[in-house]
Design an enzyme around this catalytic site. Structure first.
Site, short mmCIF file in Angstrom:
data_model
loop_
_atom_site.label_atom_id
_atom_site.label_comp_id
_atom_site.label_asym_id
_atom_site.label_seq_id
_atom_site.Cartn_x
_atom_site.Cartn_y
_atom_site.Cartn_z
N LYS A 38 -19.87 -17.04 -4.91
CA LYS A 38 -21.36 -16.83 -4.57
C LYS A 38 -21.91 -16.21 -2.99
O LYS A 38 -20.84 -16.26 -2.22
CB LYS A 38 -21.94 -18.06 -5.04
CG LYS A 38 -21.83 -19.29 -3.87
CD LYS A 38 -22.13 -20.40 -4.63
CE LYS A 38 -21.81 -21.64 -3.77
NZ LYS A 38 -21.74 -23.06 -4.27
N ARG A 132 -29.68 -32.36 -8.60
CA ARG A 132 -29.79 -31.12 -8.10
C ARG A 132 -29.95 -30.28 -9.50
O ARG A 132 -31.03 -30.13 -10.23
CB ARG A 132 -29.04 -30.40 -7.18
CG ARG A 132 -29.46 -28.94 -6.82
CD ARG A 132 -28.54 -28.50 -5.73
NE ARG A 132 -27.21 -28.32 -6.17
CZ ARG A 132 -26.19 -27.59 -5.37
NH1 ARG A 132 -26.39 -27.09 -4.16
NH2 ARG A 132 -24.85 -27.34 -5.84
N TYR A 250 -35.07 -14.62 28.07
CA TYR A 250 -36.35 -14.96 27.78
C TYR A 250 -36.81 -16.57 28.08
O TYR A 250 -35.69 -17.47 27.90
CB TYR A 250 -36.68 -15.05 26.24
CG TYR A 250 -36.67 -13.63 25.72
CD1 TYR A 250 -37.73 -12.60 26.44
CD2 TYR A 250 -36.02 -13.23 24.70
CE1 TYR A 250 -37.89 -11.27 25.80
CE2 TYR A 250 -35.93 -11.98 24.06
CZ TYR A 250 -37.07 -11.06 24.51
OH TYR A 250 -37.13 -9.62 24.03
N MET A 309 -32.45 -11.42 19.86
CA MET A 309 -32.36 -10.55 18.36
C MET A 309 -31.13 -9.58 18.56
O MET A 309 -30.27 -10.02 17.29
CB MET A 309 -33.80 -9.85 18.07
CG MET A 309 -33.34 -9.21 16.69
SD MET A 309 -34.68 -8.05 16.27
CE MET A 309 -36.38 -9.10 16.46
C1 LIG Z 1 -20.61 -23.78 -4.20
C2 LIG Z 1 -20.18 -24.58 -5.11
C3 LIG Z 1 -18.79 -25.01 -5.32
C4 LIG Z 1 -18.03 -24.77 -3.86
O1 LIG Z 1 -18.47 -25.54 -3.22
P1 LIG Z 1 -17.55 -25.60 -1.65
O2 LIG Z 1 -18.04 -26.88 -0.77
O3 LIG Z 1 -17.87 -24.24 -0.71
O4 LIG Z 1 -15.92 -25.88 -2.01
C5 LIG Z 1 -18.46 -25.62 -6.35
N1 LIG Z 1 -19.23 -26.02 -7.27
C6 LIG Z 1 -20.57 -25.81 -7.22
C7 LIG Z 1 -21.43 -26.22 -8.33
C8 LIG Z 1 -21.31 -25.03 -6.38
O5 LIG Z 1 -22.35 -24.74 -6.14
#
Ligand SMILES: *Cc1c(COP(=O)(O)O)cnc(C)c1O
Length: 367
Positions: A38, A132, A250, A309
């Site tokens: 992802k 979640r 800055y 930046m």
């Molecule tokens: C992102 C994610 C993973 C991978 O998790 P890592 O901590 O990066 O290994 C696995 N399962 C779900 C549901 C996730 O959202």
């Protein structure tokens, strides 16, 4: 964008990615090993990372949304692509068109899929303590008794697996294990990168590592065995000299206590070199005194003053004069500066550091 003109560059080691996946696969025991790709493969480029993992033998890929899945489908013609965010009216057509597998996360999503997709494959997420995504255990039991098509995968997600001593780990394993009889014959998946390290009770049929594949430290406080995948560097644009008593950047938050040499480099917070990693002048420095570092051929140099930046200043007074010149490259992440060190300096975690790398880097893939 022409690479010779870039002032910041990334080298992404697909061989290291593949080696990290093999290690996760081996640590997964009898479970198959999938991959979380992802957020553009945690910033590394899913279009390169995912096919490389497929070549290594990975068959199960996890992305956040249907757009990500649709982009990967032509590159992964034979893989299962799971959509972590599930499905809703706007994503339904894309999900079907690209043969994506939604991970159903609520009773509403379950009803939507059953009414619109009939018996097409789906996965089911059960919440075991993260609060979640996922059906509650009670809703999952009800789902399993509803008479509809069974999922092809039942999964849950750890909240605290990076802390192997946390009591919630065992609790989540217990709840997940307890639900498995409701889904007889259905594959099960619980472990992310950190969860894989909790041992065989966490492995089930498939694991889903993400961060470890990209070189991140899966378990807090345990020496990181993963090979670094991302090297980030910035070009030295200007070397300048400052006198004792002068200030830099800055807010003039850093005052030189000696005559100093400054390497002004072409990277800034717009490139994911977070402002919170500044050497001084940002709130984080009162909690975590040490700001970010760069490195010239293994010699560490501190960021001085505020990261801006597009530009960052490093104190190179202690590097021999002929060793740093305009046109040289300072390492920001890589063999000397680890992901964890850079993340800590910026008050964040490796995941956020990787996924916030900007668009300006010239990217090279090596294998
Ligand atoms: C992102 C994610 C993973 C991978 O998790 P890592 O901590 O990066 O290994 C696995 N399962 C779900 C549901 C996730 O959202």
């Amino acid at each position: 964008m022409p690479a010779p003109a870039a002032t910041t560059r990334l080298s992404i080691d697909l061989g290291a990615l593949a080696a990290n996946w093999r290690l996760m696969r081996d640590l997964s025991g009898n479970a198959r090993c999938g991959a979380a790709v992802k957020a553009d493969g945690y910033g590394t480029g899913a279009a390169q990372a995912a096919p490389r993992l497929a070549r290594e033998g990975c068959r199960d890929f996890f992305v956040a949304d249907a757009n990500e899945g649709a982009s990967l489908r032509p590159l992964l013609p034979d893989a299962r692509i799971f959509i972590l965010n599930g499905v809703f009216d706007g994503s339904f057509a894309l999900t079907l068109a690209h043969d994506l597998i939604p991970i159903i996360n609520s009773p509403d999503q379950a009803a939507f899929w059953r009414n619109n997709a009939g018996d097409r494959a789906y996965a089911l997420h059960v919440d075991t303590g993260m609060n979640r995504m996922g059906l509650t255990p009670e809703q999952a039991v009800a789902h399993s008794q509803s008479g509809g098509p069974a999922p092809c995968l039942v999964m849950s997600h750890f909240a605290c697996a990076d802390d192997s001593a946390h009591p919630l780990n065992a609790e989540q394993i217990r709840i997940f294990q307890g639900l498995r009889p409701c889904f007889a014959g259905v594959e099960a998946s619980l472990a992310n990168s950190a969860g894989i390290h909790l041992g065989s009770a966490a492995h089930h049929d498939m694991t889903r590592p993400g961060i470890a594949l990209y070189g991140g430290e899966p378990v807090s406080g345990v020496p990181n065995r993963m090979a670094p995948v991302v090297t980030a560097e910035a070009r030295v644009l200007v070397i300048r000299h400052a006198r004792a008593g002068e200030t830099v950047s800055y807010g003039a938050s850093h005052r030189f206590s000696r005559d100093s040499r400054i390497a002004v480099c072409g990277v800034g917070y717009a490139d994911g070199f977070h402002r919170s990693g500044s050497g001084s002048g940002v709130p984080l420095r009162s909690a975590v005194p040490q700001g970010a570092f760069g490195a010239f051929n293994g010699t560490r140099v501190p960021v001085i003053g505020k990261i801006t930046m597009d530009l960052t200043m490093f104190d190179v007074t202690d590097v021999p004069e002929d060793c740093v010149n305009a046109g040289d490259w300072v390492e920001l992440l890589g063999p000397t500066i680890t992901l964890e060190e850079a993340a800590t300096a910026a008050g964040t975690i490796s995941y956020e550091l990787l996924t916030s790398l900007g668009q300006r880097h010239a990217r090279t893939y090596v294998d």
